[in-house]
Design a protein around this motif. Structure first.
Motif, PDB file in Angstrom:
ATOM      1  N   ARG A 267       0.578  -1.318  -0.026  1.00 28.53           N
ATOM      2  CA  ARG A 267      -0.034   0.195   0.008  1.00 28.53           C
ATOM      3  C   ARG A 267       1.181   0.782   0.671  1.00 28.53           C
ATOM      4  N   PRO A 268       0.666   2.337  -1.188  1.00 25.73           N
ATOM      5  CA  PRO A 268       1.756   3.330  -0.888  1.00 25.73           C
ATOM      6  C   PRO A 268       1.749   4.611  -0.136  1.00 25.73           C
ATOM      7  N   VAL A 269       2.143   5.034   0.125  1.00 30.15           N
ATOM      8  CA  VAL A 269       1.641   6.093   0.188  1.00 30.15           C
ATOM      9  C   VAL A 269       2.083   7.685  -0.744  1.00 30.15           C
ATOM     10  N   VAL A 270       0.731   8.751  -1.067  1.00 35.61           N
ATOM     11  CA  VAL A 270       0.763   9.492  -1.353  1.00 35.61           C
ATOM     12  C   VAL A 270       0.869  10.619  -0.960  1.00 35.61           C
ATOM     13  N   VAL A 271       2.048  12.082  -1.526  1.00 35.62           N
ATOM     14  CA  VAL A 271       1.993  13.106  -0.915  1.00 35.62           C
ATOM     15  C   VAL A 271       1.758  14.101  -1.690  1.00 35.62           C
ATOM     16  N   ALA A 272       1.184  14.969  -1.825  1.00 37.93           N
ATOM     17  CA  ALA A 272       0.960  16.100  -2.019  1.00 37.93           C
ATOM     18  C   ALA A 272       2.209  17.242  -2.186  1.00 37.93           C
ATOM     19  N   ASN A 273       3.123  17.819  -3.399  1.00 37.41           N
ATOM     20  CA  ASN A 273       3.803  18.254  -2.297  1.00 37.41           C
ATOM     21  C   ASN A 273       3.851  19.846  -3.115  1.00 37.41           C
ATOM     22  N   GLY A 274       3.686  20.300  -1.886  1.00 39.52           N
ATOM     23  CA  GLY A 274       3.517  21.984  -1.865  1.00 39.52           C
ATOM     24  C   GLY A 274       4.411  22.583  -1.203  1.00 39.52           C
ATOM     25  N   ALA A 275       5.515  22.400  -1.725  1.00 37.31           N
ATOM     26  CA  ALA A 275       6.979  23.092  -0.247  1.00 37.31           C
ATOM     27  C   ALA A 275       7.492  24.595  -0.895  1.00 37.31           C
ATOM     28  N   GLU A 276       7.270  24.222  -2.783  1.00 34.66           N
ATOM     29  CA  GLU A 276       7.773  25.442  -3.298  1.00 34.66           C
ATOM     30  C   GLU A 276       8.745  25.741  -2.606  1.00 34.66           C
ATOM     31  N   GLY A 277      10.165  25.506  -2.559  1.00 33.79           N
ATOM     32  CA  GLY A 277      11.896  25.913  -1.978  1.00 33.79           C
ATOM     33  C   GLY A 277      12.105  27.233  -2.888  1.00 33.79           C
ATOM     34  N   GLU A 278      11.336  27.107  -3.908  1.00 34.18           N
ATOM     35  CA  GLU A 278      12.292  28.198  -4.958  1.00 34.18           C
ATOM     36  C   GLU A 278      12.177  29.444  -4.802  1.00 34.18           C
ATOM     37  N   PRO A 279      12.188  30.548  -3.921  1.00 37.52           N
ATOM     38  CA  PRO A 279      11.744  31.788  -3.621  1.00 37.52           C
ATOM     39  C   PRO A 279      11.072  33.003  -5.127  1.00 37.52           C
ATOM     40  N   ALA A 280      11.693  32.355  -5.899  1.00 39.79           N
ATOM     41  CA  ALA A 280      10.910  33.377  -7.129  1.00 39.79           C
ATOM     42  C   ALA A 280       9.568  32.784  -7.806  1.00 39.79           C
ATOM     43  N   SER A 281       8.832  31.358  -6.909  1.00 38.74           N
ATOM     44  CA  SER A 281       7.942  31.266  -7.308  1.00 38.74           C
ATOM     45  C   SER A 281       6.892  31.301  -6.646  1.00 38.74           C
TER      46      SER A 281
END
Lengths: 85, 443
Positions: free
Chosen positions: B86-100
Protein backbone atom coordinates in the motif's frame (compact mmCIF):
# COMPACT_ATOMS: atom_id res chain seq x y z
CA UNK A 1 23.41 -15.62 -22.30
CA UNK A 2 23.97 -11.90 -22.12
CA UNK A 3 26.41 -10.89 -19.41
CA UNK A 4 25.03 -8.38 -16.92
CA UNK A 5 26.55 -4.92 -17.22
CA UNK A 6 28.12 -3.54 -14.06
CA UNK A 7 28.93 0.03 -13.23
CA UNK A 8 30.18 1.92 -10.17
CA UNK A 9 28.03 4.34 -8.17
CA UNK A 10 29.19 6.48 -5.26
CA UNK A 11 26.86 7.63 -2.50
CA UNK A 12 28.01 11.27 -2.25
CA UNK A 13 26.46 11.72 1.20
CA UNK A 14 28.40 8.84 2.76
CA UNK A 15 31.61 9.60 0.88
CA UNK A 16 34.17 11.54 2.93
CA UNK A 17 36.85 11.60 0.29
CA UNK A 18 39.23 9.05 1.79
CA UNK A 19 40.49 8.37 -1.71
CA UNK A 20 40.97 4.62 -1.44
CA UNK A 21 38.84 3.98 -4.54
CA UNK A 22 40.90 6.24 -6.79
CA UNK A 23 44.01 4.55 -5.44
CA UNK A 24 42.74 1.03 -6.10
CA UNK A 25 40.76 1.53 -9.29
CA UNK A 26 42.18 4.40 -11.35
CA UNK A 27 40.63 2.88 -14.49
CA UNK A 28 37.25 4.30 -13.47
CA UNK A 29 37.84 6.61 -10.49
CA UNK A 30 39.72 9.91 -10.48
CA UNK A 31 39.94 12.67 -7.88
CA UNK A 32 38.49 16.16 -8.03
CA UNK A 33 40.51 19.13 -6.66
CA UNK A 34 38.80 18.70 -3.27
CA UNK A 35 39.72 15.04 -2.91
CA UNK A 36 36.35 13.53 -3.79
CA UNK A 37 36.04 10.73 -6.33
CA UNK A 38 34.80 11.33 -9.86
CA UNK A 39 33.36 8.00 -10.87
CA UNK A 40 33.20 7.16 -14.53
CA UNK A 41 29.90 5.38 -15.10
CA UNK A 42 30.99 3.35 -18.09
CA UNK A 43 30.46 -0.39 -18.02
CA UNK A 44 33.16 -2.35 -16.26
CA UNK A 45 34.67 -5.07 -18.45
CA UNK A 46 34.93 -8.51 -16.93
CA UNK A 47 38.73 -8.38 -16.59
CA UNK A 48 38.43 -5.29 -14.36
CA UNK A 49 35.66 -6.63 -12.12
CA UNK A 50 38.03 -7.86 -9.42
CA UNK A 51 39.65 -4.43 -9.16
CA UNK A 52 36.26 -2.76 -8.96
CA UNK A 53 35.19 -5.23 -6.32
CA UNK A 54 38.30 -4.52 -4.24
CA UNK A 55 37.69 -0.76 -4.42
CA UNK A 56 34.11 -1.30 -3.26
CA UNK A 57 35.00 -3.50 -0.31
CA UNK A 58 37.90 -1.27 0.74
CA UNK A 59 35.89 1.94 1.01
CA UNK A 60 36.06 2.94 4.69
CA UNK A 61 32.63 4.60 4.42
CA UNK A 62 30.99 1.79 2.40
CA UNK A 63 29.99 4.55 -0.02
CA UNK A 64 30.94 2.80 -3.25
CA UNK A 65 28.57 0.36 -4.92
CA UNK A 66 28.92 -1.96 -7.86
CA UNK A 67 25.49 -2.07 -9.45
CA UNK A 68 23.88 -3.68 -12.41
CA UNK A 69 23.17 -1.02 -14.98
CA UNK A 70 19.54 0.06 -15.18
CA UNK A 71 17.54 -1.16 -18.13
CA UNK A 72 16.75 1.53 -20.65
CA UNK A 73 13.06 0.63 -20.38
CA UNK A 74 12.60 3.18 -17.61
CA UNK A 75 13.37 3.94 -14.04
CA UNK A 76 10.95 1.31 -12.82
CA UNK A 77 12.93 -1.49 -14.36
CA UNK A 78 15.80 -1.37 -11.96
CA UNK A 79 17.69 -4.39 -10.83
CA UNK A 80 20.58 -3.66 -8.54
CA UNK A 81 22.67 -5.74 -6.31
CA UNK A 82 25.03 -5.00 -3.49
CA UNK A 83 27.76 -7.52 -4.06
CA UNK A 84 29.37 -6.38 -0.82
CA UNK A 85 26.41 -7.43 1.28
CA UNK B 1 -22.32 12.72 9.06
CA UNK B 2 -22.20 12.29 5.32
CA UNK B 3 -24.21 14.25 2.89
CA UNK B 4 -24.30 12.77 -0.60
CA UNK B 5 -22.43 14.78 -3.18
CA UNK B 6 -23.76 14.73 -6.69
CA UNK B 7 -21.45 14.37 -9.62
CA UNK B 8 -21.31 17.42 -11.81
CA UNK B 9 -24.52 17.99 -13.72
CA UNK B 10 -24.64 19.21 -17.27
CA UNK B 11 -22.04 18.98 -20.03
CA UNK B 12 -18.30 19.28 -19.43
CA UNK B 13 -16.89 22.77 -19.89
CA UNK B 14 -15.64 23.61 -23.37
CA UNK B 15 -12.21 22.05 -23.95
CA UNK B 16 -10.95 25.43 -25.12
CA UNK B 17 -12.41 27.37 -22.21
CA UNK B 18 -9.65 29.31 -20.52
CA UNK B 19 -8.43 29.73 -17.81
CA UNK B 20 -8.91 26.23 -16.48
CA UNK B 21 -7.49 25.82 -12.99
CA UNK B 22 -7.95 29.49 -12.23
CA UNK B 23 -11.30 29.63 -14.02
CA UNK B 24 -13.11 29.04 -10.74
CA UNK B 25 -11.67 32.16 -9.17
CA UNK B 26 -13.77 35.26 -8.87
CA UNK B 27 -12.35 38.56 -10.05
CA UNK B 28 -11.24 39.27 -6.48
CA UNK B 29 -9.22 36.05 -6.40
CA UNK B 30 -10.80 35.04 -3.10
CA UNK B 31 -10.37 31.42 -1.92
CA UNK B 32 -12.92 28.97 -3.35
CA UNK B 33 -14.58 27.06 -0.51
CA UNK B 34 -15.86 23.50 -0.74
CA UNK B 35 -19.44 24.42 -1.62
CA UNK B 36 -18.35 26.70 -4.46
CA UNK B 37 -15.85 24.08 -5.63
CA UNK B 38 -18.49 21.32 -5.74
CA UNK B 39 -20.99 23.63 -7.43
CA UNK B 40 -18.49 24.36 -10.19
CA UNK B 41 -16.84 20.98 -10.73
CA UNK B 42 -18.98 18.40 -8.93
CA UNK B 43 -17.36 15.67 -6.84
CA UNK B 44 -14.20 14.03 -8.17
CA UNK B 45 -14.80 10.48 -9.48
CA UNK B 46 -12.72 8.98 -6.69
CA UNK B 47 -14.74 5.77 -6.27
CA UNK B 48 -14.16 4.75 -9.89
CA UNK B 49 -10.48 5.78 -10.02
CA UNK B 50 -8.39 2.75 -10.86
CA UNK B 51 -6.12 1.65 -13.65
CA UNK B 52 -8.35 3.48 -16.12
CA UNK B 53 -7.39 6.78 -14.50
CA UNK B 54 -3.73 6.01 -15.24
CA UNK B 55 -4.77 5.27 -18.85
CA UNK B 56 -6.52 8.63 -19.00
CA UNK B 57 -3.44 10.39 -17.64
CA UNK B 58 -1.30 8.59 -20.20
CA UNK B 59 -3.57 9.63 -23.08
CA UNK B 60 -3.71 13.20 -21.79
CA UNK B 61 0.09 13.52 -21.90
CA UNK B 62 0.14 15.43 -18.62
CA UNK B 63 3.60 15.86 -17.10
CA UNK B 64 4.76 16.98 -13.65
CA UNK B 65 4.58 20.71 -12.93
CA UNK B 66 7.01 20.68 -10.01
CA UNK B 67 9.97 21.19 -12.30
CA UNK B 68 10.98 17.80 -13.66
CA UNK B 69 8.31 17.51 -16.41
CA UNK B 70 8.19 13.75 -15.98
CA UNK B 71 5.12 12.02 -17.49
CA UNK B 72 2.59 11.52 -14.69
CA UNK B 73 1.22 8.19 -15.96
CA UNK B 74 4.73 6.71 -16.20
CA UNK B 75 5.44 7.81 -12.65
CA UNK B 76 2.22 6.32 -11.27
CA UNK B 77 2.78 3.12 -13.24
CA UNK B 78 6.21 2.70 -11.67
CA UNK B 79 4.77 2.59 -8.15
CA UNK B 80 4.15 -0.94 -6.99
CA UNK B 81 0.66 -1.22 -5.61
CA UNK B 82 -1.80 -3.93 -4.76
CA UNK B 83 -2.75 -6.08 -1.85
CA UNK B 84 0.76 -6.48 -0.48
CA UNK B 85 2.05 -3.00 -1.07
CA UNK B 86 0.00 0.00 0.00
CA UNK B 87 1.78 3.15 -1.16
CA UNK B 88 1.93 6.59 0.43
CA UNK B 89 0.84 9.51 -1.77
CA UNK B 90 2.14 13.01 -1.12
CA UNK B 91 0.95 16.34 -2.52
CA UNK B 92 4.14 18.39 -2.62
CA UNK B 93 3.51 22.10 -2.10
CA UNK B 94 6.83 22.97 -0.44
CA UNK B 95 7.85 25.33 -3.25
CA UNK B 96 11.26 26.23 -1.84
CA UNK B 97 12.08 28.34 -4.90
CA UNK B 98 11.83 31.99 -3.78
CA UNK B 99 10.93 33.20 -7.28
CA UNK B 100 7.95 30.84 -7.50
CA UNK B 101 4.59 31.55 -5.93
CA UNK B 102 2.17 29.44 -7.95
CA UNK B 103 1.88 26.52 -5.55
CA UNK B 104 1.11 28.77 -2.56
CA UNK B 105 -1.35 30.65 -4.77
CA UNK B 106 -3.09 27.43 -5.79
CA UNK B 107 -3.20 26.04 -2.24
CA UNK B 108 -4.61 29.22 -0.76
CA UNK B 109 -7.18 29.87 -3.52
CA UNK B 110 -8.13 26.45 -4.87
CA UNK B 111 -7.17 23.86 -2.23
CA UNK B 112 -9.96 21.46 -3.20
CA UNK B 113 -8.64 20.90 -6.72
CA UNK B 114 -5.35 19.78 -5.16
CA UNK B 115 -7.07 17.60 -2.56
CA UNK B 116 -9.26 16.03 -5.26
CA UNK B 117 -6.11 15.13 -7.19
CA UNK B 118 -4.50 13.68 -4.08
CA UNK B 119 -7.51 11.48 -3.34
CA UNK B 120 -7.66 10.35 -6.96
CA UNK B 121 -4.00 9.34 -6.73
CA UNK B 122 -4.67 7.53 -3.45
CA UNK B 123 -7.58 5.66 -5.01
CA UNK B 124 -5.80 4.76 -8.25
CA UNK B 125 -2.70 3.51 -6.42
CA UNK B 126 -4.63 1.90 -3.55
CA UNK B 127 -2.66 4.02 -1.10
CA UNK B 128 -3.28 3.69 2.61
CA UNK B 129 -1.89 7.10 3.52
CA UNK B 130 -2.22 10.54 1.92
CA UNK B 131 -0.20 13.58 2.93
CA UNK B 132 -0.20 17.26 1.97
CA UNK B 133 3.26 18.76 2.48
CA UNK B 134 3.11 22.56 2.57
CA UNK B 135 4.98 25.53 4.07
CA UNK B 136 4.19 26.05 7.76
CA UNK B 137 2.07 29.18 7.25
CA UNK B 138 -0.32 27.26 4.97
CA UNK B 139 -0.88 24.26 7.27
CA UNK B 140 -3.95 25.53 9.14
CA UNK B 141 -5.66 26.71 6.03
CA UNK B 142 -5.17 23.37 4.26
CA UNK B 143 -6.25 21.53 7.42
CA UNK B 144 -9.49 23.51 7.41
CA UNK B 145 -10.10 22.47 3.81
CA UNK B 146 -9.40 18.82 4.70
CA UNK B 147 -11.83 19.05 7.64
CA UNK B 148 -14.58 20.45 5.45
CA UNK B 149 -14.14 17.49 3.08
CA UNK B 150 -14.14 14.95 5.90
CA UNK B 151 -17.67 16.00 6.82
CA UNK B 152 -18.77 15.27 3.28
CA UNK B 153 -16.88 11.97 3.07
CA UNK B 154 -15.00 13.03 -0.05
CA UNK B 155 -11.65 11.40 0.67
CA UNK B 156 -11.37 7.61 0.91
CA UNK B 157 -8.07 7.81 2.80
CA UNK B 158 -7.49 10.23 5.67
CA UNK B 159 -5.39 13.22 4.62
CA UNK B 160 -2.63 14.42 6.90
CA UNK B 161 -1.14 17.92 6.57
CA UNK B 162 2.58 18.22 7.32
CA UNK B 163 4.67 21.40 7.50
CA UNK B 164 7.60 21.74 5.12
CA UNK B 165 10.66 23.57 6.44
CA UNK B 166 11.29 26.92 4.82
CA UNK B 167 14.31 26.18 2.69
CA UNK B 168 15.13 25.83 -0.97
CA UNK B 169 15.68 22.08 -0.99
CA UNK B 170 12.62 21.23 1.14
CA UNK B 171 10.68 20.18 -1.96
CA UNK B 172 13.27 17.75 -3.34
CA UNK B 173 11.58 14.37 -3.45
CA UNK B 174 13.98 12.71 -1.04
CA UNK B 175 13.84 15.71 1.34
CA UNK B 176 10.08 15.30 1.48
CA UNK B 177 10.49 11.65 2.37
CA UNK B 178 13.05 12.44 5.08
CA UNK B 179 10.62 14.86 6.76
CA UNK B 180 7.76 12.36 6.52
CA UNK B 181 10.04 9.76 8.05
CA UNK B 182 10.34 11.97 11.09
CA UNK B 183 13.64 13.71 10.50
CA UNK B 184 13.75 17.26 11.72
CA UNK B 185 15.52 18.61 8.69
CA UNK B 186 14.54 18.41 5.04
CA UNK B 187 17.70 16.75 3.80
CA UNK B 188 17.91 14.93 0.50
CA UNK B 189 19.11 11.35 0.58
CA UNK B 190 20.98 9.25 -1.92
CA UNK B 191 18.41 7.51 -4.08
CA UNK B 192 20.74 5.94 -6.61
CA UNK B 193 20.30 2.50 -5.09
CA UNK B 194 16.65 2.35 -4.09
CA UNK B 195 14.27 4.83 -5.74
CA UNK B 196 11.65 6.50 -3.58
CA UNK B 197 8.89 5.25 -5.81
CA UNK B 198 9.54 1.75 -4.54
CA UNK B 199 10.96 2.53 -1.08
CA UNK B 200 10.05 5.92 0.35
CA UNK B 201 8.11 6.85 3.45
CA UNK B 202 8.52 4.06 6.02
CA UNK B 203 10.11 2.04 3.23
CA UNK B 204 6.80 1.94 1.41
CA UNK B 205 6.29 2.83 -2.25
CA UNK B 206 5.79 6.59 -2.32
CA UNK B 207 4.37 9.00 -4.87
CA UNK B 208 5.53 12.58 -4.40
CA UNK B 209 3.59 14.77 -6.83
CA UNK B 210 3.50 18.55 -7.14
CA UNK B 211 0.24 20.18 -6.03
CA UNK B 212 -0.43 21.84 -9.39
CA UNK B 213 0.01 18.51 -11.18
CA UNK B 214 -2.62 17.02 -8.87
CA UNK B 215 -4.99 19.88 -9.70
CA UNK B 216 -4.64 19.03 -13.41
CA UNK B 217 -5.25 15.36 -12.56
CA UNK B 218 -8.47 16.40 -10.79
CA UNK B 219 -9.79 17.89 -14.04
CA UNK B 220 -8.51 15.12 -16.33
CA UNK B 221 -10.30 12.52 -14.15
CA UNK B 222 -13.54 14.46 -14.62
CA UNK B 223 -13.38 15.52 -18.24
CA UNK B 224 -10.93 13.12 -19.89
CA UNK B 225 -7.80 13.31 -22.04
CA UNK B 226 -9.43 14.75 -25.16
CA UNK B 227 -10.75 17.67 -23.14
CA UNK B 228 -7.29 18.16 -21.58
CA UNK B 229 -5.70 18.27 -25.03
CA UNK B 230 -8.15 20.96 -26.14
CA UNK B 231 -5.54 23.51 -25.07
CA UNK B 232 -1.79 23.40 -25.57
CA UNK B 233 0.03 21.55 -28.35
CA UNK B 234 0.33 17.93 -29.43
CA UNK B 235 3.71 17.59 -27.72
CA UNK B 236 2.95 19.84 -24.73
CA UNK B 237 -0.75 19.61 -23.99
CA UNK B 238 -2.76 21.50 -21.41
CA UNK B 239 -2.04 24.63 -19.40
CA UNK B 240 0.43 25.60 -16.73
CA UNK B 241 0.72 28.07 -13.89
CA UNK B 242 3.50 30.60 -14.28
CA UNK B 243 5.00 33.00 -11.74
CA UNK B 244 6.18 36.15 -13.50
CA UNK B 245 8.66 38.45 -11.74
CA UNK B 246 9.99 41.75 -13.05
CA UNK B 247 7.33 42.39 -15.66
CA UNK B 248 4.84 44.21 -13.49
CA UNK B 249 5.13 46.05 -10.17
CA UNK B 250 4.65 42.86 -8.15
CA UNK B 251 5.10 39.18 -9.02
CA UNK B 252 2.04 37.72 -10.74
CA UNK B 253 0.76 34.15 -10.88
CA UNK B 254 -1.07 33.36 -14.09
CA UNK B 255 -2.24 30.37 -16.09
CA UNK B 256 -1.23 29.98 -19.72
CA UNK B 257 -1.78 27.32 -22.40
CA UNK B 258 1.41 25.42 -23.17
CA UNK B 259 2.90 26.36 -26.49
CA UNK B 260 1.74 29.97 -26.27
CA UNK B 261 4.49 32.40 -27.35
CA UNK B 262 6.17 33.74 -24.22
CA UNK B 263 5.96 37.27 -25.58
CA UNK B 264 2.17 36.89 -25.48
CA UNK B 265 2.20 35.33 -22.01
CA UNK B 266 4.21 38.33 -20.84
CA UNK B 267 2.33 40.81 -23.04
CA UNK B 268 5.69 42.13 -24.21
CA UNK B 269 6.22 44.21 -27.35
CA UNK B 270 9.64 44.23 -29.04
CA UNK B 271 10.05 47.80 -27.83
CA UNK B 272 9.31 46.88 -24.26
CA UNK B 273 11.70 43.91 -24.47
CA UNK B 274 14.49 46.47 -24.88
CA UNK B 275 14.01 47.42 -21.23
CA UNK B 276 15.36 44.07 -20.07
CA UNK B 277 18.82 42.49 -20.04
CA UNK B 278 17.63 38.90 -20.17
CA UNK B 279 15.18 36.45 -18.68
CA UNK B 280 15.53 33.64 -16.19
CA UNK B 281 13.34 30.63 -16.90
CA UNK B 282 12.69 27.92 -14.32
CA UNK B 283 14.08 29.72 -11.30
CA UNK B 284 17.46 29.33 -9.62
CA UNK B 285 17.90 25.83 -10.97
CA UNK B 286 16.79 26.94 -14.42
CA UNK B 287 18.64 28.93 -17.03
CA UNK B 288 19.01 32.41 -18.49
CA UNK B 289 17.98 33.25 -22.05
CA UNK B 290 18.56 36.42 -24.06
CA UNK B 291 15.57 38.65 -24.70
CA UNK B 292 15.66 37.82 -28.41
CA UNK B 293 15.47 34.10 -27.56
CA UNK B 294 12.67 34.78 -25.10
CA UNK B 295 10.68 36.73 -27.69
CA UNK B 296 10.73 33.77 -30.09
CA UNK B 297 10.24 31.01 -27.53
CA UNK B 298 6.97 29.13 -26.98
CA UNK B 299 5.97 28.23 -23.44
CA UNK B 300 7.05 24.60 -23.48
CA UNK B 301 9.68 22.50 -21.78
CA UNK B 302 11.16 20.99 -24.98
CA UNK B 303 11.61 24.51 -26.40
CA UNK B 304 13.17 25.77 -23.15
CA UNK B 305 15.51 22.76 -23.13
CA UNK B 306 16.59 23.54 -26.66
CA UNK B 307 17.49 27.01 -25.43
CA UNK B 308 19.63 25.37 -22.67
CA UNK B 309 17.12 26.34 -20.04
CA UNK B 310 14.07 24.78 -18.42
CA UNK B 311 10.65 26.00 -17.45
CA UNK B 312 11.21 24.28 -14.10
CA UNK B 313 8.27 25.02 -11.87
CA UNK B 314 7.06 27.82 -14.14
CA UNK B 315 9.21 30.77 -13.10
CA UNK B 316 9.78 33.60 -15.58
CA UNK B 317 11.88 36.45 -14.21
CA UNK B 318 12.78 39.46 -16.35
CA UNK B 319 15.93 41.32 -15.43
CA UNK B 320 15.60 45.10 -15.87
CA UNK B 321 18.41 47.27 -17.21
CA UNK B 322 18.64 48.99 -13.83
CA UNK B 323 20.74 46.21 -12.25
CA UNK B 324 24.07 44.53 -12.89
CA UNK B 325 23.26 40.98 -14.03
CA UNK B 326 26.55 39.64 -12.69
CA UNK B 327 25.83 41.05 -9.23
CA UNK B 328 22.39 39.39 -9.37
CA UNK B 329 23.99 36.09 -10.37
CA UNK B 330 26.51 36.35 -7.53
CA UNK B 331 23.77 37.03 -4.98
CA UNK B 332 21.70 34.07 -6.15
CA UNK B 333 24.69 31.71 -6.20
CA UNK B 334 25.57 32.72 -2.63
CA UNK B 335 21.98 32.10 -1.64
CA UNK B 336 22.01 28.67 -3.30
CA UNK B 337 25.28 27.88 -1.51
CA UNK B 338 23.71 28.82 1.86
CA UNK B 339 20.63 26.78 1.03
CA UNK B 340 22.51 23.60 0.16
CA UNK B 341 22.11 20.66 2.52
CA UNK B 342 25.87 20.45 3.07
CA UNK B 343 25.92 16.67 2.81
CA UNK B 344 27.93 15.99 -0.35
CA UNK B 345 31.59 16.98 -0.67
CA UNK B 346 31.55 18.13 -4.30
CA UNK B 347 28.50 20.34 -3.66
CA UNK B 348 29.90 21.79 -0.40
CA UNK B 349 33.20 22.74 -2.02
CA UNK B 350 31.88 23.48 -5.49
CA UNK B 351 29.06 25.80 -4.52
CA UNK B 352 31.30 27.69 -2.08
CA UNK B 353 33.78 28.02 -4.94
CA UNK B 354 31.14 29.22 -7.38
CA UNK B 355 29.85 31.74 -4.83
CA UNK B 356 33.36 33.13 -4.44
CA UNK B 357 34.13 33.18 -8.17
CA UNK B 358 30.85 34.83 -9.18
CA UNK B 359 31.37 37.45 -6.44
CA UNK B 360 34.80 38.08 -7.91
CA UNK B 361 33.40 38.43 -11.43
CA UNK B 362 30.82 40.96 -10.24
CA UNK B 363 32.86 43.01 -7.79
CA UNK B 364 36.59 42.27 -8.14
CA UNK B 365 37.18 40.98 -11.67
CA UNK B 366 40.93 41.52 -11.30
CA UNK B 367 40.85 38.55 -8.90
CA UNK B 368 39.88 36.32 -11.84
CA UNK B 369 43.01 36.12 -13.97
CA UNK B 370 41.72 33.05 -15.78
CA UNK B 371 38.51 34.78 -16.77
CA UNK B 372 35.36 32.70 -16.88
CA UNK B 373 37.26 29.45 -17.58
CA UNK B 374 37.74 28.85 -13.86
CA UNK B 375 34.02 29.36 -13.25
CA UNK B 376 33.01 26.95 -16.01
CA UNK B 377 35.48 24.36 -14.69
CA UNK B 378 33.80 24.39 -11.28
CA UNK B 379 30.38 24.09 -12.97
CA UNK B 380 31.62 20.92 -14.66
CA UNK B 381 32.92 19.60 -11.34
CA UNK B 382 29.61 19.95 -9.47
CA UNK B 383 27.25 18.86 -12.24
CA UNK B 384 25.62 15.53 -11.40
CA UNK B 385 27.78 14.93 -8.33
CA UNK B 386 25.33 15.47 -5.49
CA UNK B 387 22.70 13.17 -4.02
CA UNK B 388 20.07 15.62 -5.29
CA UNK B 389 19.81 17.98 -8.26
CA UNK B 390 20.73 21.13 -6.33
CA UNK B 391 24.31 21.43 -7.66
CA UNK B 392 23.18 20.60 -11.22
CA UNK B 393 20.72 23.48 -11.09
CA UNK B 394 23.36 25.93 -9.90
CA UNK B 395 25.68 24.79 -12.68
CA UNK B 396 23.00 25.44 -15.30
CA UNK B 397 22.16 28.81 -13.76
CA UNK B 398 25.80 29.95 -13.85
CA UNK B 399 26.68 28.55 -17.28
CA UNK B 400 23.64 30.12 -18.88
CA UNK B 401 24.34 33.47 -17.20
CA UNK B 402 27.87 33.52 -18.64
CA UNK B 403 26.46 32.70 -22.08
CA UNK B 404 23.73 35.34 -21.98
CA UNK B 405 25.49 38.26 -20.28
CA UNK B 406 28.57 38.14 -22.49
CA UNK B 407 28.84 41.94 -22.89
CA UNK B 408 28.77 42.49 -19.15
CA UNK B 409 31.26 39.66 -18.56
CA UNK B 410 33.66 41.17 -21.10
CA UNK B 411 33.47 44.67 -19.68
CA UNK B 412 33.88 43.44 -16.10
CA UNK B 413 36.92 41.38 -17.06
CA UNK B 414 38.38 44.36 -18.92
CA UNK B 415 38.21 46.35 -15.71
CA UNK B 416 35.11 48.30 -16.66
CA UNK B 417 32.49 46.95 -14.29
CA UNK B 418 29.09 48.50 -14.76
CA UNK B 419 28.03 51.21 -12.36
CA UNK B 420 25.12 49.17 -11.11
CA UNK B 421 26.82 46.48 -9.05
CA UNK B 422 25.47 48.01 -5.85
CA UNK B 423 21.94 48.55 -7.12
CA UNK B 424 19.24 46.91 -5.05
CA UNK B 425 18.78 43.34 -6.27
CA UNK B 426 15.56 42.23 -7.94
CA UNK B 427 15.79 38.45 -7.62
CA UNK B 428 14.47 37.41 -4.19
CA UNK B 429 17.05 35.78 -1.91
CA UNK B 430 15.46 35.55 1.54
CA UNK B 431 18.04 35.52 4.33
CA UNK B 432 17.61 32.48 6.55
CA UNK B 433 17.07 34.70 9.61
CA UNK B 434 14.77 37.12 7.83
CA UNK B 435 12.25 34.63 6.53
CA UNK B 436 8.81 35.80 7.53
CA UNK B 437 5.55 33.98 7.72
CA UNK B 438 4.42 34.40 4.17
CA UNK B 439 0.89 33.00 4.33
CA UNK B 440 -1.07 33.52 1.19
CA UNK B 441 -0.19 37.17 0.98
CA UNK B 442 3.26 36.84 -0.51
CA UNK B 443 1.90 37.20 -4.01
Amino acid sequence: MVRRKLTLVVDPILCDGHGVCAELFPERVSMDPWGFPIVDNEDIPVQLEDHAQRAVSSCPRLALHLVERRQSSGRAGRKEKHPAS
Amino acid sequence: MRAPVAARRGPAPEATAFPRLLGGLGSDGAPVDLEAHLARWGAAPVASAGADLIDKLSASGVTGHGGAWFPVATKWDSIPHGRFSRPVVVANGAEGEPASGKDAFLLTRLPHLVLDGLSLAAAALEASQAVVYVPGPLVRMVEAAVDARRHRGLDPVGIQVIAAPDRFIAGQESSVVSILNGRREALPSFIGIEPIRTRGVNNRPTLVQNVETLAHVALIARFGPTWYRGLGTEQSPGTMLVTVTGRWAAPVVMEAPLGMPLRDVLDLSPGEAENYLGALLGGYGGGWVTMSTLMSLPLSEPAARQAHSSLGAGVVALLPRTVCPLAEVARVVSYMDEQAAGQCGPCIHGLAGLAQLTQALAFRPSALPGGTRSILDVCDLVDGRGACRHPDGVARFVRSALAVFTDEVTSHLQGRPCQLTNARGVLPCPRPDAIQSVGGGRW
